[in-house]
Structures are given as C-alpha cells and as structure tokens.
Scaffold this motif. Structure first.
Motif: not given
Length: 88
Positions: A15-19, A65-68, A70-85
C-alpha cells in the motif's frame, strides 16, 4: 482497513509503495519494515530542482492516509530517502 498491523505487513508495504508510485510521477519506491515502522527509498525525476525537505513532503503527502488515525497501519517512517535518477 480494520486489520491489526501484524495481519497485513506485506500489504502495508504494498500500500505504501502503490500510494507513492501513484501520486509521485515516474517514481520507484522501495519500502521495508513492519510492526508500524517503515523505511522508504524513493527515486523520481519529480524531485529534480527540489530540496530534500520538499521531496520528503511529497512522499509524506502521498502516504498521509496510511498514517492517519489511532488504528493507522503506519506509525512511523524511520528512514526516508529521496533521490533523482541518474542522468541517462
């Protein structure tokens, strides 16, 4: 979704990947983790000309929407890296 996080670890990753890939043009997302904590790496030409904070905001916007709630499936993003190809 009214499942417990342990019930759908794989589908939360999906779901994260698709979103991300649906909302950010020409993106490729790699997601790992579980138990509500995830690591995300996103590559997209849409990040060109943006600083790190702007790029990360795009990703958080895509998965909000996946972090919103009390019962959200995603509680935290421990690492987020973005880059251009790399240039072709």
């Amino acid at each position: 979704m009214s499942c417990h996080t342990t019930d759908f670890k794989g589908s939360v990753i999906d779901a994260l990947q698709e979103a991300i890939e649906r909302q950010i043009p020409s993106s490729q997302a790699e997601v790992s983790g579980g138990g509500g904590h995830f690591s995300i790496n996103v590559t997209s030409s849409a990040f060109a000309g943006k600083n790190m904070l702007e790029s990360q905001r795009m990703v958080y916007s895509a998965i909000a929407h996946l972090m919103a709630g009390d019962a959200a499936p995603v509680h935290a993003v421990d690492s987020l890296k973005t880059r251009t190809p790399p240039s072709a």
